[in-house]
Design a protein around this motif. Structure first.
Motif, PDB file in Angstrom:
ATOM      1  N   ASP A  18       0.848  -1.184   0.000  1.00  0.00           N
ATOM      2  CA  ASP A  18       0.000   0.000   0.000  1.00  0.00           C
ATOM      3  C   ASP A  18       0.885   1.236   0.000  1.00  0.00           C
ATOM      4  O   ASP A  18       1.800   1.343   0.817  1.00  0.00           O
ATOM      5  N   TYR A  19       0.653   2.138  -0.940  1.00  0.00           N
ATOM      6  CA  TYR A  19       1.462   3.352  -1.069  1.00  0.00           C
ATOM      7  C   TYR A  19       0.568   4.578  -0.995  1.00  0.00           C
ATOM      8  O   TYR A  19      -0.602   4.524  -1.376  1.00  0.00           O
ATOM      9  N   GLU A  20       1.142   5.669  -0.559  1.00  0.00           N
ATOM     10  CA  GLU A  20       0.394   6.923  -0.427  1.00  0.00           C
ATOM     11  C   GLU A  20       0.168   7.608  -1.765  1.00  0.00           C
ATOM     12  O   GLU A  20      -0.740   8.422  -1.893  1.00  0.00           O
ATOM     13  N   SER A  21       0.994   7.302  -2.745  1.00  0.00           N
ATOM     14  CA  SER A  21       0.874   7.967  -4.050  1.00  0.00           C
ATOM     15  C   SER A  21       1.333   7.020  -5.153  1.00  0.00           C
ATOM     16  O   SER A  21       2.018   6.018  -4.898  1.00  0.00           O
ATOM     17  N   VAL A  22       0.984   7.355  -6.375  1.00  0.00           N
ATOM     18  CA  VAL A  22       1.443   6.587  -7.534  1.00  0.00           C
ATOM     19  C   VAL A  22       2.965   6.672  -7.615  1.00  0.00           C
ATOM     20  O   VAL A  22       3.637   5.674  -7.904  1.00  0.00           O
ATOM     21  N   SER A  23       3.523   7.832  -7.315  1.00  0.00           N
ATOM     22  CA  SER A  23       4.977   8.010  -7.338  1.00  0.00           C
ATOM     23  C   SER A  23       5.658   7.048  -6.362  1.00  0.00           C
ATOM     24  O   SER A  23       6.661   6.403  -6.698  1.00  0.00           O
ATOM     25  N   ASP A  24       5.111   6.931  -5.171  1.00  0.00           N
ATOM     26  CA  ASP A  24       5.668   5.994  -4.183  1.00  0.00           C
ATOM     27  C   ASP A  24       5.568   4.551  -4.685  1.00  0.00           C
ATOM     28  O   ASP A  24       6.483   3.744  -4.469  1.00  0.00           O
ATOM     29  N   CYS A  63      -2.037  -2.488 -10.453  1.00  0.00           N
ATOM     30  CA  CYS A  63      -2.106  -1.385  -9.504  1.00  0.00           C
ATOM     31  C   CYS A  63      -3.557  -0.931  -9.384  1.00  0.00           C
ATOM     32  O   CYS A  63      -4.248  -0.788 -10.386  1.00  0.00           O
ATOM     33  N   LEU A  64      -3.996  -0.730  -8.158  1.00  0.00           N
ATOM     34  CA  LEU A  64      -5.314  -0.159  -7.906  1.00  0.00           C
ATOM     35  C   LEU A  64      -5.103   1.261  -7.401  1.00  0.00           C
ATOM     36  O   LEU A  64      -4.417   1.469  -6.405  1.00  0.00           O
ATOM     37  N   VAL A  65      -5.673   2.225  -8.107  1.00  0.00           N
ATOM     38  CA  VAL A  65      -5.502   3.631  -7.756  1.00  0.00           C
ATOM     39  C   VAL A  65      -6.867   4.217  -7.417  1.00  0.00           C
ATOM     40  O   VAL A  65      -7.816   4.093  -8.211  1.00  0.00           O
ATOM     41  N   PHE A  66      -6.951   4.834  -6.247  1.00  0.00           N
ATOM     42  CA  PHE A  66      -8.215   5.418  -5.829  1.00  0.00           C
ATOM     43  C   PHE A  66      -8.550   6.644  -6.671  1.00  0.00           C
ATOM     44  O   PHE A  66      -7.728   7.534  -6.854  1.00  0.00           O
ATOM     45  N   ASN A  67      -9.768   6.660  -7.199  1.00  0.00           N
ATOM     46  CA  ASN A  67     -10.267   7.789  -7.972  1.00  0.00           C
ATOM     47  C   ASN A  67     -11.392   8.433  -7.168  1.00  0.00           C
ATOM     48  O   ASN A  67     -12.492   7.877  -7.076  1.00  0.00           O
ATOM     49  N   PRO A  68     -11.134   9.603  -6.583  1.00  0.00           N
ATOM     50  CA  PRO A  68     -12.158  10.232  -5.746  1.00  0.00           C
ATOM     51  C   PRO A  68     -13.398  10.674  -6.524  1.00  0.00           C
ATOM     52  O   PRO A  68     -14.471  10.806  -5.944  1.00  0.00           O
ATOM     53  N   GLN A  69     -13.284  10.866  -7.838  1.00  0.00           N
ATOM     54  CA  GLN A  69     -14.442  11.274  -8.639  1.00  0.00           C
ATOM     55  C   GLN A  69     -15.520  10.204  -8.688  1.00  0.00           C
ATOM     56  O   GLN A  69     -16.701  10.507  -8.771  1.00  0.00           O
ATOM     57  N   ILE A  70     -15.089   8.954  -8.640  1.00  0.00           N
ATOM     58  CA  ILE A  70     -16.063   7.855  -8.656  1.00  0.00           C
ATOM     59  C   ILE A  70     -16.099   7.117  -7.318  1.00  0.00           C
ATOM     60  O   ILE A  70     -16.837   6.155  -7.160  1.00  0.00           O
ATOM     61  N   PRO A  85      -8.372  -0.314 -11.563  1.00  0.00           N
ATOM     62  CA  PRO A  85      -7.235  -1.200 -11.835  1.00  0.00           C
ATOM     63  C   PRO A  85      -6.437  -0.733 -13.052  1.00  0.00           C
ATOM     64  O   PRO A  85      -6.991  -0.206 -14.013  1.00  0.00           O
ATOM     65  N   PHE A  86      -5.122  -0.938 -12.966  1.00  0.00           N
ATOM     66  CA  PHE A  86      -4.233  -0.617 -14.087  1.00  0.00           C
ATOM     67  C   PHE A  86      -3.276  -1.785 -14.292  1.00  0.00           C
ATOM     68  O   PHE A  86      -2.837  -2.423 -13.337  1.00  0.00           O
ATOM     69  N   ASN A  87      -2.928  -2.035 -15.555  1.00  0.00           N
ATOM     70  CA  ASN A  87      -2.113  -3.195 -15.918  1.00  0.00           C
ATOM     71  C   ASN A  87      -0.625  -2.858 -16.046  1.00  0.00           C
ATOM     72  O   ASN A  87      -0.201  -1.734 -15.791  1.00  0.00           O
TER      73      ASN A  87
END
Length: 94
Positions: free
Chosen positions: A15-21, A63-70, A75-77
């Motif tokens: 679990d990471y705080e950001s995509v960069s991390d 990678c699962l990235v949280f999208n606050p808009q939805i 998921p990303f490959n």
């Protein structure tokens, strides 16, 4: 989410705080593998094609990235991850 070996029991996640991390985390996974394969080498270097080959050889990496808009995780490959890692490393190189 990563599966390091064909054996499904090797699946794990970080679990990471950001995509960069998370991109740093992918680089660290590869660097740990290189250190394990070359325990007596003090300085190990690699290029982006080596890292991409490692990513491609993994049985699973996503990678699962949280999208606050939805209000949900998207998921990303591997291809998305490779593009993000490349952009991340380019930013750090300048």
């Amino acid at each position: 989410l990563v599966q390091l070996r064909p054996d499904r029991s090797s699946r794990t996640y970080s679990d990471y705080e950001s995509v960069s991390d998370a991109m740093d985390g992918i680089c660290r996974l590869y660097e740990q593998k290189l250190k394990k394969m070359n325990p007596n080498v003090r300085n190990i270097t690699y290029d982006i094609s080596d890292l991409f080959n490692y990513v491609d050889e993994l049985p699973d990496l996503s990678c699962l990235v949280f999208n606050p808009q939805i209000n949900a995780y998207q998921p990303f490959n591997k291809e998305w991850l490779k593009a993000k890692v490349l952009a991340h490393l380019k930013r750090h190189a300048t």
